[in-house]
Design a protein around this motif. Sequence first.
Motif, PDB file in Angstrom:
ATOM      1  N   GLN A  72       0.845  -1.194   0.000  1.00  0.00           N
ATOM      2  CA  GLN A  72       0.000   0.000   0.000  1.00  0.00           C
ATOM      3  C   GLN A  72       0.880   1.245   0.000  1.00  0.00           C
ATOM      4  O   GLN A  72       1.806   1.355   0.802  1.00  0.00           O
ATOM      5  N   LEU A  87      -5.157   9.291  -0.244  1.00  0.00           N
ATOM      6  CA  LEU A  87      -5.248   8.294  -1.307  1.00  0.00           C
ATOM      7  C   LEU A  87      -4.529   7.041  -0.842  1.00  0.00           C
ATOM      8  O   LEU A  87      -3.340   7.072  -0.553  1.00  0.00           O
ATOM      9  N   GLN A  88      -5.277   5.943  -0.761  1.00  0.00           N
ATOM     10  CA  GLN A  88      -4.685   4.646  -0.451  1.00  0.00           C
ATOM     11  C   GLN A  88      -4.591   3.847  -1.745  1.00  0.00           C
ATOM     12  O   GLN A  88      -5.608   3.475  -2.328  1.00  0.00           O
ATOM     13  N   SER A 125      -5.402  -0.889  -7.683  1.00  0.00           N
ATOM     14  CA  SER A 125      -6.613  -0.120  -7.381  1.00  0.00           C
ATOM     15  C   SER A 125      -6.262   0.966  -6.378  1.00  0.00           C
ATOM     16  O   SER A 125      -5.145   1.018  -5.860  1.00  0.00           O
ATOM     17  N   LYS A 127      -8.229   4.157  -3.496  1.00  0.00           N
ATOM     18  CA  LYS A 127      -9.434   4.722  -2.890  1.00  0.00           C
ATOM     19  C   LYS A 127      -9.105   6.067  -2.252  1.00  0.00           C
ATOM     20  O   LYS A 127      -8.125   6.186  -1.499  1.00  0.00           O
ATOM     21  N   TYR A 128      -9.903   7.082  -2.595  1.00  0.00           N
ATOM     22  CA  TYR A 128      -9.803   8.384  -1.945  1.00  0.00           C
ATOM     23  C   TYR A 128     -10.617   8.359  -0.656  1.00  0.00           C
ATOM     24  O   TYR A 128     -11.700   7.761  -0.589  1.00  0.00           O
ATOM     25  N   LYS A 129     -10.109   9.029   0.362  1.00  0.00           N
ATOM     26  CA  LYS A 129     -10.848   9.167   1.606  1.00  0.00           C
ATOM     27  C   LYS A 129     -10.655  10.580   2.138  1.00  0.00           C
ATOM     28  O   LYS A 129      -9.523  11.033   2.323  1.00  0.00           O
ATOM     29  N   GLY A 139     -15.714   8.449   0.811  1.00  0.00           N
ATOM     30  CA  GLY A 139     -14.735   7.598   0.159  1.00  0.00           C
ATOM     31  C   GLY A 139     -15.168   7.274  -1.258  1.00  0.00           C
ATOM     32  O   GLY A 139     -16.342   6.982  -1.502  1.00  0.00           O
ATOM     33  N   ASP A 140     -14.228   7.335  -2.195  1.00  0.00           N
ATOM     34  CA  ASP A 140     -14.517   7.050  -3.599  1.00  0.00           C
ATOM     35  C   ASP A 140     -13.402   6.190  -4.168  1.00  0.00           C
ATOM     36  O   ASP A 140     -12.217   6.417  -3.887  1.00  0.00           O
ATOM     37  N   ASP A 141     -13.768   5.218  -5.003  1.00  0.00           N
ATOM     38  CA  ASP A 141     -12.768   4.410  -5.696  1.00  0.00           C
ATOM     39  C   ASP A 141     -12.009   5.264  -6.701  1.00  0.00           C
ATOM     40  O   ASP A 141     -12.580   6.157  -7.334  1.00  0.00           O
ATOM     41  N   PHE A 142     -10.723   4.986  -6.853  1.00  0.00           N
ATOM     42  CA  PHE A 142      -9.893   5.721  -7.796  1.00  0.00           C
ATOM     43  C   PHE A 142     -10.273   5.324  -9.222  1.00  0.00           C
ATOM     44  O   PHE A 142     -10.341   4.142  -9.548  1.00  0.00           O
ATOM     45  N   ASP A 143     -10.524   6.318 -10.065  1.00  0.00           N
ATOM     46  CA  ASP A 143     -10.943   6.096 -11.451  1.00  0.00           C
ATOM     47  C   ASP A 143      -9.740   6.316 -12.371  1.00  0.00           C
ATOM     48  O   ASP A 143      -9.333   7.446 -12.614  1.00  0.00           O
TER      49      ASP A 143
END
Length: 211
Positions: A72, A87-88, A125, A127-129, A139-143
């Motif tokens: 990570q 951002l993770q 992958s 994920k924004y937090k 939280g949103d998945d990274f596009d």
Amino acid sequence: MRTALLLLFICTATVASAQIWYVGVKAGPTLSNYKTKTPWKEASNLGYTFGFTAFKQINSHVGVAFDLQYIQKGYYHKVCNTITDKLQAHYLEVPIVFDYTFILPGLKNLKLHGNVGVYTAYWLSGKYKTEGFDPGTTGDDFDFSQSGAKRFDFGPNVGGRLEYFLRNGSVSLDLRYELGLMDLQKKTNDDMNNVNRAFIIGFSYMKPIGN
């Protein structure tokens, strides 16, 4: 992509030609961030890594090692005292290092290793937090398609390892620093240097295989 395939080919060829390898598992925490200047306070993004490790002692001092690991990375920005942006990012990574062993006088079962090498990684992958914005934590998945981010990362690494030998194997504390060379989120008229930097602490157990 070609760099990743080349590194994997070198590893496979080396393993096939070697008689005795130490192989095992490794895991530990990571502290990461982007190497960029922002108007916000930056803190270390805490994550973790785990995977497989292998080491070959070529002679009394020189060796080679490589890992196959999940790791990570990402960034952590404090916009103000109550608002944070994180951002993770999740990677599959292959580090390869050349190792130099220092014999410690009077310490039969303990060795110190210095190493330097490279790594290549594939961004699986992300994920924004964010915290502190109304209505709270989001939280949103990274596009990848929308951001135009690069999935492959590459760069140098440097570190050291303290190894303690057991009856049939060894345990190690591994410290490593990685600096990516790829601008992962480069945009038009963007002067920010969005490259990975990470400090990795690894705890490993290895045992010999082969003749």
